[in-house]
Design a protein around this motif. Structure first.
Motif, mmCIF file in Angstrom:
data_model
loop_
_atom_site.group_PDB
_atom_site.id
_atom_site.type_symbol
_atom_site.label_atom_id
_atom_site.label_comp_id
_atom_site.label_asym_id
_atom_site.label_seq_id
_atom_site.Cartn_x
_atom_site.Cartn_y
_atom_site.Cartn_z
ATOM 1 N N LYS A 27 -9.046 26.552 11.292
ATOM 2 C CA LYS A 27 -8.227 26.785 10.107
ATOM 3 C C LYS A 27 -8.198 25.603 9.139
ATOM 4 C CE LYS A 27 -5.149 29.950 12.509
ATOM 5 N NZ LYS A 27 -3.777 30.198 12.959
ATOM 6 N N ILE A 28 -8.989 24.566 9.388
ATOM 7 C CA ILE A 28 -9.018 23.395 8.508
ATOM 8 C C ILE A 28 -10.178 23.551 7.534
ATOM 9 C CG2 ILE A 28 -9.259 20.878 8.404
ATOM 10 C CD1 ILE A 28 -6.685 21.728 9.776
ATOM 11 N N SER A 29 -9.871 23.537 6.255
ATOM 12 C CA SER A 29 -10.908 23.638 5.228
ATOM 13 C C SER A 29 -11.577 22.281 5.042
ATOM 14 C CB SER A 29 -10.292 24.062 3.891
ATOM 15 O OG SER A 29 -9.668 25.305 4.025
ATOM 16 N N PRO A 30 -12.857 22.294 4.705
ATOM 17 C CA PRO A 30 -13.537 21.015 4.473
ATOM 18 C C PRO A 30 -12.907 20.240 3.329
ATOM 19 C CG PRO A 30 -15.121 22.803 4.615
ATOM 20 C CD PRO A 30 -13.760 23.425 4.560
ATOM 21 N N ASP A 31 -12.830 18.918 3.502
ATOM 22 C CA ASP A 31 -12.407 18.060 2.404
ATOM 23 C C ASP A 31 -13.490 18.110 1.336
ATOM 24 O OD1 ASP A 31 -10.045 17.186 3.604
ATOM 25 O OD2 ASP A 31 -11.063 15.568 4.652
ATOM 26 N N ALA A 32 -13.115 17.771 0.119
ATOM 27 C CA ALA A 32 -14.085 17.813 -0.980
ATOM 28 C C ALA A 32 -14.252 16.440 -1.590
ATOM 29 C CB ALA A 32 -13.644 18.802 -2.037
ATOM 30 N N LEU A 33 -15.451 16.185 -2.079
ATOM 31 C CA LEU A 33 -15.768 14.911 -2.702
ATOM 32 C C LEU A 33 -15.202 14.827 -4.112
ATOM 33 C CD1 LEU A 33 -17.314 12.294 -2.234
ATOM 34 C CD2 LEU A 33 -19.351 13.400 -3.104
ATOM 35 N N ASP A 34 -15.049 15.960 -4.754
ATOM 36 C CA ASP A 34 -14.524 15.960 -6.124
ATOM 37 C C ASP A 34 -13.190 16.718 -6.161
ATOM 38 O OD1 ASP A 34 -15.522 18.482 -5.663
ATOM 39 O OD2 ASP A 34 -16.295 18.737 -7.677
ATOM 40 N N THR A 35 -12.469 16.598 -7.235
ATOM 41 C CA THR A 35 -11.136 17.204 -7.348
ATOM 42 C C THR A 35 -11.184 18.720 -7.490
ATOM 43 O OG1 THR A 35 -11.156 16.805 -9.727
ATOM 44 C CG2 THR A 35 -10.100 15.149 -8.326
ATOM 45 N N ARG A 36 -12.322 19.278 -7.882
ATOM 46 C CA ARG A 36 -12.435 20.730 -8.042
ATOM 47 C C ARG A 36 -12.878 21.417 -6.758
ATOM 48 N NH1 ARG A 36 -16.715 20.826 -11.975
ATOM 49 N NH2 ARG A 36 -16.940 18.697 -11.332
ATOM 50 N N GLY A 37 -13.171 20.632 -5.690
ATOM 51 C CA GLY A 37 -13.590 21.220 -4.427
ATOM 52 C C GLY A 37 -15.004 21.748 -4.425
ATOM 53 N N GLN A 38 -15.832 21.287 -5.363
ATOM 54 C CA GLN A 38 -17.192 21.802 -5.478
ATOM 55 C C GLN A 38 -18.174 21.146 -4.508
ATOM 56 O OE1 GLN A 38 -17.946 24.391 -7.621
ATOM 57 N NE2 GLN A 38 -15.736 24.425 -7.832
ATOM 58 N N VAL A 39 -17.857 19.930 -4.040
ATOM 59 C CA VAL A 39 -18.771 19.209 -3.151
ATOM 60 C C VAL A 39 -18.055 18.959 -1.820
ATOM 61 C CG1 VAL A 39 -20.224 17.163 -2.904
ATOM 62 C CG2 VAL A 39 -19.776 18.082 -5.178
ATOM 63 N N PRO A 40 -18.193 19.906 -0.869
ATOM 64 C CA PRO A 40 -17.497 19.729 0.412
ATOM 65 C C PRO A 40 -18.098 18.584 1.224
ATOM 66 C CG PRO A 40 -18.898 21.659 0.492
ATOM 67 C CD PRO A 40 -18.967 21.128 -0.920
ATOM 68 N N LEU A 41 -17.237 17.873 1.904
ATOM 69 C CA LEU A 41 -17.693 16.789 2.770
ATOM 70 C C LEU A 41 -18.046 17.350 4.152
ATOM 71 C CD1 LEU A 41 -15.045 14.072 1.893
ATOM 72 C CD2 LEU A 41 -17.407 14.188 1.122
ATOM 73 N N CYS A 42 -18.933 16.673 4.846
ATOM 74 C CA CYS A 42 -19.323 17.077 6.191
ATOM 75 C C CYS A 42 -18.155 16.846 7.153
ATOM 76 C CB CYS A 42 -20.531 16.266 6.642
ATOM 77 S SG CYS A 42 -21.005 16.610 8.344
ATOM 78 N N MET A 43 -17.844 17.848 7.944
ATOM 79 C CA MET A 43 -16.741 17.748 8.905
ATOM 80 C C MET A 43 -17.265 17.779 10.340
ATOM 81 S SD MET A 43 -13.883 20.116 6.995
ATOM 82 C CE MET A 43 -12.903 20.218 8.442
ATOM 83 N N ALA A 44 -18.531 17.450 10.536
ATOM 84 C CA ALA A 44 -19.135 17.524 11.863
ATOM 85 C C ALA A 44 -18.419 16.639 12.883
ATOM 86 C CB ALA A 44 -20.614 17.156 11.793
ATOM 87 N N GLN A 45 -17.855 15.526 12.438
ATOM 88 C CA GLN A 45 -17.189 14.609 13.365
ATOM 89 C C GLN A 45 -15.754 15.023 13.695
ATOM 90 O OE1 GLN A 45 -18.748 12.153 14.967
ATOM 91 N NE2 GLN A 45 -20.628 12.717 13.910
ATOM 92 N N TYR A 46 -15.194 15.960 12.952
ATOM 93 C CA TYR A 46 -13.803 16.365 13.199
ATOM 94 C C TYR A 46 -13.579 16.817 14.639
ATOM 95 C CZ TYR A 46 -11.712 16.165 8.527
ATOM 96 O OH TYR A 46 -11.166 15.745 7.351
ATOM 97 N N LYS A 47 -14.570 17.474 15.234
ATOM 98 C CA LYS A 47 -14.402 17.972 16.605
ATOM 99 C C LYS A 47 -14.208 16.833 17.595
ATOM 100 C CE LYS A 47 -19.363 18.236 17.453
ATOM 101 N NZ LYS A 47 -20.498 19.101 17.641
ATOM 102 N N ARG A 48 -14.568 15.617 17.202
ATOM 103 C CA ARG A 48 -14.422 14.460 18.083
ATOM 104 C C ARG A 48 -13.149 13.658 17.812
ATOM 105 N NH1 ARG A 48 -20.217 13.979 16.870
ATOM 106 N NH2 ARG A 48 -21.303 14.931 18.607
ATOM 107 N N LEU A 49 -12.278 14.172 16.974
ATOM 108 C CA LEU A 49 -11.019 13.471 16.691
ATOM 109 C C LEU A 49 -10.079 13.475 17.886
ATOM 110 C CD1 LEU A 49 -10.048 14.606 13.085
ATOM 111 C CD2 LEU A 49 -10.635 12.308 13.835
ATOM 112 N N PHE A 50 -10.119 14.521 18.676
ATOM 113 C CA PHE A 50 -9.190 14.680 19.783
ATOM 114 C C PHE A 50 -9.951 14.784 21.095
ATOM 115 C CE2 PHE A 50 -7.205 16.445 15.996
ATOM 116 C CZ PHE A 50 -6.032 15.708 15.958
ATOM 117 N N ALA A 51 -9.411 14.146 22.139
ATOM 118 C CA ALA A 51 -9.935 14.220 23.506
ATOM 119 C C ALA A 51 -11.312 13.581 23.657
ATOM 120 C CB ALA A 51 -9.954 15.668 24.005
ATOM 121 N N TYR A 52 -11.610 12.577 22.869
ATOM 122 C CA TYR A 52 -12.858 11.840 22.993
ATOM 123 C C TYR A 52 -12.561 10.350 23.061
ATOM 124 C CZ TYR A 52 -16.131 15.638 22.242
ATOM 125 O OH TYR A 52 -16.876 16.778 22.399
#
Length: 158
Positions: A27-52
């Motif tokens: 349910k977490i939307s990708p962060d964006a590089l710009d204020t309009r949300g046109q350039v989503p940032l890579c969230m591949a590392q998010y899965k390693r935020l917890f329990a790693y």
């Protein structure tokens, strides 16, 4: 009651728990590089935020150790003593701020008076493996290897 991260440890823990549950549910939307949300940032590392954990195994390499999505607890270090505290229930709900406050308070009281878990008397600092993380990385790796080879049961707690 406002359960945002207002600076109290229990509110911050509950906020982290809600983020973890939302992340695992997708349910977490990708962060964006710009204020309009046109350039989503890579969230591949998010899965390693917890329990790693990043564990130093040699001077050149670390091992990334993960417990998976079934992990529901946090580690609490209080006056040199380590505890685990459930943050997410078995059905996937986040434990309430009030329950977390009560549990953290109980841990603080236990470490103050030396009751239970063989906590040394106040003023006697226990030796905890957590101090290894304050060392330089290569020293940490060397001492961790020594502890692992010193006793068969050490691998379960390290």
């Amino acid at each position: 009651r406002n359960e945002s991260c207002d600076g109290s440890p229990s509110a911050c823990d509950a906020g982290a728990g809600r983020f973890c549950v939302s992340l695992r549910a997708g349910k977490i939307s990708p962060d964006a590089l710009d204020t309009r949300g046109q350039v989503p940032l890579c969230m591949a590392q998010y899965k390693r935020l917890f329990a790693y954990s990043r564990v130093p195994v040699s001077a050149e390499a670390d091992e990334l150790v993960g417990g998976g999505d079934g992990i529901r607890h946090i580690a609490v270090l209080c006056r040199g003593c380590m505890y685990t505290l459930d943050l997410i229930t078995e059905v996937g709900d986040v434990v309430s701020v009030d329950a977390l406050e009560a549990a953290l308070g109980a841990i603080a009281r236990e470490t103050l008076d030396g009751a239970g878990r063989g906590t040394p008397p106040l003023g006697t600092p226990p030796l905890s493996p957590s101090v290894l993380t304050s060392m330089r990385r290569n020293e940490w790796a060397m001492h961790r290897r020594s502890l692992l080879s010193a006793c068969e049961g050490n691998s379960a707690v390290l």
